[in-house]
Design an enzyme around this catalytic site. Sequence first.
Site, short mmCIF file in Angstrom:
data_model
loop_
_atom_site.label_atom_id
_atom_site.label_comp_id
_atom_site.label_asym_id
_atom_site.label_seq_id
_atom_site.Cartn_x
_atom_site.Cartn_y
_atom_site.Cartn_z
N GLU A 24 3.90 41.53 61.60
CA GLU A 24 3.25 40.23 61.85
C GLU A 24 3.61 39.19 60.80
OE1 GLU A 24 0.79 39.64 64.57
OE2 GLU A 24 1.89 41.37 65.32
N HIS A 66 -5.52 39.75 61.09
CA HIS A 66 -4.51 39.70 60.03
C HIS A 66 -5.21 39.67 58.68
CE1 HIS A 66 -1.68 37.59 63.07
NE2 HIS A 66 -1.30 38.84 62.94
N CYS A 100 -2.75 29.98 58.60
CA CYS A 100 -1.91 30.36 59.74
C CYS A 100 -0.80 29.34 59.97
CB CYS A 100 -2.75 30.46 61.02
SG CYS A 100 -3.81 31.91 61.10
#
Length: 448
Positions: free
Chosen positions: A174, A250, A371
Amino acid sequence: MKSYEVNFDGLVGPTHNYGGLSYGNVASQSNSQQSSNPKEAALQGLAKMKALMEMGFQQGVLAPQERPDVAALRNLGFSGTDAQVIEQAAKQAMPLLVASCSASSMWVANAATVSPSADTADGRVHFTAANLNCKYHRSIEHPTTSRVLGAMFADQKHFAHHAALPAVAQFGDEGAANHTRFCREYGEAGVEFFVFGRSAFDTRYPAPQKYPARQTLEASQAVARLHGLSDDGVVYAQQNPSVIDQGVFHNDVIAVGNGEALFYHEDAFEGTEQMLAELTTKLTKCGGNFKAICVPRSKVSVEDAVRSYLFNSQLLSRADGSMLLIVPQECQNNERVWQYLQELTSSGGLIREVKVFDLKQSMQNGGGPACLRLRVALNETELAAVNPGVIMTPPLYGTLTQWVDKHYRDRMTETDLADPQLLLECRTALDELTQILKLGAVYPFQIN
């Protein structure tokens, strides 16, 4: 030689919509199928970039993906003209059309993992595009991501690019959302901190029960090998499975690090004490002084952390040695989180100021300030070798806001995604964008 941490923020794409595609991301699922505003989303992101630039931080921009992804739909059996492909998908498999229109590439913390030249064996900055294979709508991103990063960081003397890891569950990757780097100075050797949710092969590690653990230990280890990192410069840590099951998909939803500091929730990790000791020891060998800032659950619950995205913030170093925390407006709206932040900044500790940004459009789709940015540590020579078209300046900000005003819709629903005209609008916009950012041909429609 001076060195910098440059934040490359993702430019929100023209098809920004609330598809509810990300199982395990509470905000994404909670706002599924609501009407979104792509124009507002892009302008909110650009406003954050401009503000950081004006505060003296090095700021860049990372282009979005081509959406709808007609090629991906063709690979799934839809055929005919581009308009016919979209029409067929809308009638036969609307979820696939929604996935092909996702603007999730705006969250460029997932674009790649980056290791600076001070850490790598060959003295170059290394990039590995993330395969994002846990979710279909994100797994289709990495080919374009690789081309865009290659156009931004093209000088092979300074930059090395690696293809995404094999797109299988054992190597779920990721990107930088599960990677942090600690160092005394950005141009000096540091310690790279890889956080994983599960191990594909080692059953000793506990796994979450409700939501998927997206990052594997094996993927993190593979990236470290590809980047030529030394064992003394790497620490691996596991996310607490119970917080993954509470919506921490995450690590950057429960912890953020920068420089010598790690700002994290008490429940973020498995084996926290051992992990902190290893980080302290290894950073000390690099000449650093590791500092851990733990947010106790008695002050901020995991639920409040997820709702507010307290940890999905940007932790930025200032010239006086203090740190600035960039948070979304949702932190201010949460009484317990905001009270904690007031106590934190008034305590005389490392984090002395908080700045709040309205990123509602991104937040409602499941992504906050952290993000939206990919951090790249560069020395002066490397920064000079970056494509200058992607470095934020006042003229570029003005050009991009005009570009958004010209090309973006101010409303997007699932019905709008089925409009063939949307594809033409997006391609026209992106063709112009590649000229603005001096990227060359990076999109499939420009290449094929």
